[in-house]
Design a protein around this motif. Sequence first.
Motif, mmCIF file in Angstrom:
data_model
loop_
_atom_site.group_PDB
_atom_site.id
_atom_site.type_symbol
_atom_site.label_atom_id
_atom_site.label_comp_id
_atom_site.label_asym_id
_atom_site.label_seq_id
_atom_site.Cartn_x
_atom_site.Cartn_y
_atom_site.Cartn_z
ATOM 1 N N ALA A 119 -31.787 48.772 75.896
ATOM 2 C CA ALA A 119 -30.116 47.869 76.158
ATOM 3 C C ALA A 119 -29.428 48.537 75.560
ATOM 4 C CB ALA A 119 -30.005 46.112 75.927
ATOM 5 N N ARG A 139 -27.665 51.153 77.597
ATOM 6 C CA ARG A 139 -26.811 50.673 78.866
ATOM 7 C C ARG A 139 -25.196 51.271 78.490
ATOM 8 N NH1 ARG A 139 -26.975 46.452 81.946
ATOM 9 N NH2 ARG A 139 -28.415 45.478 80.824
ATOM 10 N N LEU A 156 -32.720 49.913 84.423
ATOM 11 C CA LEU A 156 -33.233 49.217 83.143
ATOM 12 C C LEU A 156 -34.654 48.345 83.677
ATOM 13 C CD1 LEU A 156 -29.829 48.491 80.904
ATOM 14 C CD2 LEU A 156 -31.696 50.042 80.749
#
Length: 180
Positions: A4, A7, A32
């Motif tokens: 994350a 991202r 992801l």
Amino acid sequence: MDLAAYRTDLRRFVLRLTGNADLADDIVQDTLVRALTSSAGFSGRAKPLTWLSAIALNVLRDHYRRPATRTETELDEDALTALPGEGEDADMVLMQGEMGACITTHIMALPERLRDVLILHDMAEADHAEVALALGISEGNARVLLHRARIALRGRLAGQCRLDFGRDAIPCTPRDGGAP
């Protein structure tokens, strides 16, 4: 590894390729998810963002292979909020966006291996060693393919596009009137 954390950078990379914020969000999410399910595939020899960028290319390739995604898309609402403010040249901002979309179309039309090397090196800012590792090729081959990709892109742009700021609202249009 905390995927994350990548991202934002991954979204920026995908947004540069697609020009569509909603599509970029979808591609990043799928990327992801794929990365989480194949985290054993990350050996740590390349930067995590390079590894994720290679996965994103595969997700994007799959997206464009689906017939339903080959239709015209509506105006991206984010493009309206990104319009220039007072003192900025709105026409130039819009034309730059259109040129970016046109160039992306030509990049995506390159043969797969050339496209992947060009995108990973020039857009994801991976070095030659990382590109080679991500694509399973030698570093020398990555250099040669990058050179060939740049020549091929230059040829596509020269052969199929013309800049026409005077009478055409779209600054990059195919010379023959067909699709790029």
